[in-house]
Design an enzyme around this catalytic site. Structure first.
Site: not given
Ligand code: URA
Length: 235
Positions: A104
């Protein structure tokens, strides 16, 4: 591998295909010591010695970078508005690099950037169950009950429960620190698993993917090429 001289040089970052063609026809390129003015000349990447303006251009079919992704950049190859992880990698040669999987925008940590599609497929395939380890700081007290829930797989609103995940409590309180190991890569998976347990992830960092471990000497935004040993372990 055999490929055209102009493609060889374009792959190695010497310019655009048309710019390189001009340089070749001008006589700036030698193959095995002889000036070669034909862009279509076939090069054997293992045998032939190509020089561009006198500098040897060794061919690399694949490039591999470990990036400590900082928050605020997106995992994409290009974006009209946002800075991407590829914008951070300045000394890349190839223009076909991509991030292996998505973190993310606000997640930090280990990201592999390569142009090896087969390797990426193997690391990301849901069938291969490659471990991904994250450090997660969460709002709320993480308990042994959470460990149990994570280990049994959780309903996070998808068709299927998650696979069993490992949860280790590093500290527990109003804000808790944990290490979590998942074997899939569902959208926002870690955040959604904690949300299903009534907690909010306030910081997330990936530490490991399969055999590849984040080099902690890399500050967020820094990167390095993988070592031969790391490539061998991955491949
Ligand atoms: N899980 C998440 O919630 N976000 C990420 O960036 C990676 C794994």
């Amino acid at each position: 591998m055999k490929l055209r001289l102009d493609k060889f040089l374009a792959d190695m970052g010497y310019g655009t295909r048309s710019g390189i063609k001009k340089e070749i026809t001008k006589g700036s390129v030698t193959v095995n010591g002889t000036v070669t003015k034909k862009p279509e000349t076939k090069i054997d990447t293992e045998q032939d010695r190509v020089c561009f303006h006198g500098e040897e251009a060794a061919y690399e079919q694949y490039e591999y970078f470990m990036l400590n992704k900082p928050e605020g950049v997106v995992c994409a190859t290009s974006d009209r508005r946002e800075r991407t992880v590829l914008d951070l990698i300045e000394d890349k040669k190839r223009d076909d690099l991509f991030p292996v999987g998505r973190l993310d925008k606000d997640t930090e940590g280990l990201l592999l950037v390569t142009n090896n599609g087969e390797l990426a497929h193997r690391l990301l395939s849901p069938k291969k169950h490659v471990d991904k380890v994250y450090f997660a700081r969460v709002r709320g007290t993480v308990t042994d009950e959470d460990i149990k829930q994570f280990s049994e797989g959780m309903d996070i609103g998808d068709e299927k429960k998650t696979l069993p995940a490992g949860l280790r409590i590093l500290s527990s309180g109003e804000i808790s620190e944990t290490e979590i190991t998942i074997r899939e890569g569902r959208f926002h998976q870690v955040k959604r698993m904690f949300a299903a347990a009534g907690k909010e992830v306030i910081y997330l960092k990936r530490l490991r993917m399969g055999p590849l471990i984040l080099d902690e000497s890399l500050a967020p935004g820094e990167y390095r090429r993988l070592t031969d040993k790391e490539v061998a372990e991955l491949c």
